[in-house]
Design a protein around this motif. Structure first.
Motif, mmCIF file in Angstrom:
data_model
loop_
_atom_site.group_PDB
_atom_site.id
_atom_site.type_symbol
_atom_site.label_atom_id
_atom_site.label_comp_id
_atom_site.label_asym_id
_atom_site.label_seq_id
_atom_site.Cartn_x
_atom_site.Cartn_y
_atom_site.Cartn_z
ATOM 1 N N GLY A 87 0.874 -1.227 0.039
ATOM 2 C CA GLY A 87 -0.021 0.043 0.138
ATOM 3 C C GLY A 87 0.676 1.288 -0.090
ATOM 4 O O GLY A 87 1.953 1.329 -0.174
ATOM 5 N N TYR A 139 -6.143 2.690 -4.794
ATOM 6 C CA TYR A 139 -6.151 3.361 -3.765
ATOM 7 C C TYR A 139 -6.831 4.640 -3.852
ATOM 8 O O TYR A 139 -7.630 5.175 -2.951
ATOM 9 C CB TYR A 139 -4.608 3.479 -3.086
ATOM 10 N N GLU A 193 -4.924 8.961 -0.914
ATOM 11 C CA GLU A 193 -4.037 8.027 -0.414
ATOM 12 C C GLU A 193 -2.924 8.100 -0.531
ATOM 13 O O GLU A 193 -1.940 7.542 0.321
ATOM 14 C CB GLU A 193 -4.611 6.383 -0.331
ATOM 15 N N ARG A 221 -7.498 -7.199 -5.552
ATOM 16 C CA ARG A 221 -6.968 -7.150 -3.901
ATOM 17 C C ARG A 221 -6.742 -8.435 -3.338
ATOM 18 O O ARG A 221 -6.073 -8.342 -2.321
ATOM 19 C CB ARG A 221 -8.133 -6.562 -3.295
#
Length: 201
Positions: free
Chosen positions: A24, A107, A111, A171
């Motif tokens: 991430g 994302y 983010e 994901r």
């Protein structure tokens, strides 16, 4: 004579993409990227003013690569329904070909620290988004989608729905199924209004 840099900007951003896909946006730091490519941490600051600039560049490079092909689909056919179907397929096809960048784009820019981006970076992001939404607006008009709810159906068909086809698989780290492009195209087509004069109208 100064030695040429050992790593070019694309190599650095490639490493940042891999980190973003696996950990991430929080995993994309100057130190982590430097370690990933075997470069001194200080050398990163010769390319990027700081982490905000690195995050902006990795996001923008990915989204601009996606938008290039997406816009080509939207503008690539005089029949708006065929153009729309091609655009829906592109979301899935591009995600299949570039799974790490596709995961990154799930994302969103906030983010990736958009609040701290430079004016140049936010301008690039806004310009790209503006081109996409203008093209979708033109396509919606060609389909006779003039009411707000009709325009929302076009956005749902061309953006939200194809993303939903890929999101769950990406994901989970799973490959996209072979029928994903067909599913996105068929679902989008079912939502689109018929173009004026279309026998299906």
């Amino acid at each position: 004579m100064a030695r040429p840099p050992r790593f070019d900007t694309d190599q650095i951003l490639d490493a940042a993409v891999r980190l973003a896909a696996s950990a991430g946006p929080v995993g994309v730091t100057m130190t982590a990227v430097a370690q990933a490519i075997g470069a001194p941490s200080g050398s990163m600051y010769h390319r990027f003013a700081g982490r905000a600039a690195l995050l902006a560049e990795v996001w923008l490079r990915s989204v601009e690569r996606f938008q290039e092909g997406y816009l080509a689909c939207l503008h690539g056919d005089t029949d708006p329904r065929r153009a729309a179907r091609a655009a829906a397929r592109h979301v899935v096809g591009w995600s299949r070909a570039h799974p790490e960048e596709a995961v990154l784009l799930l994302y969103g820019p906030w983010e990736f620290g958009r609040a701290d981006w430079s004016e140049e970076h936010t301008g690039r992001a806004d310009s790209g988004n503006g081109r996409v939404y203008a093209a979708i607006g033109d396509l919606a008009a060609a389909l006779g989608a003039t009411e707000p709810q009709d325009r929302d159906r076009v956005v749902l068909a061309l953006i939200d729905l194809p993303l939903s086809v890929v999101r769950r698989h990406l994901r989970a780290g799973d490959p996209l199924p072979p029928h994903a492009e067909d599913l996105a195209e068929e679902s989008a087509a079912a939502l689109l209004p018929a173009a004026p004069g279309d026998p299906a109208a």
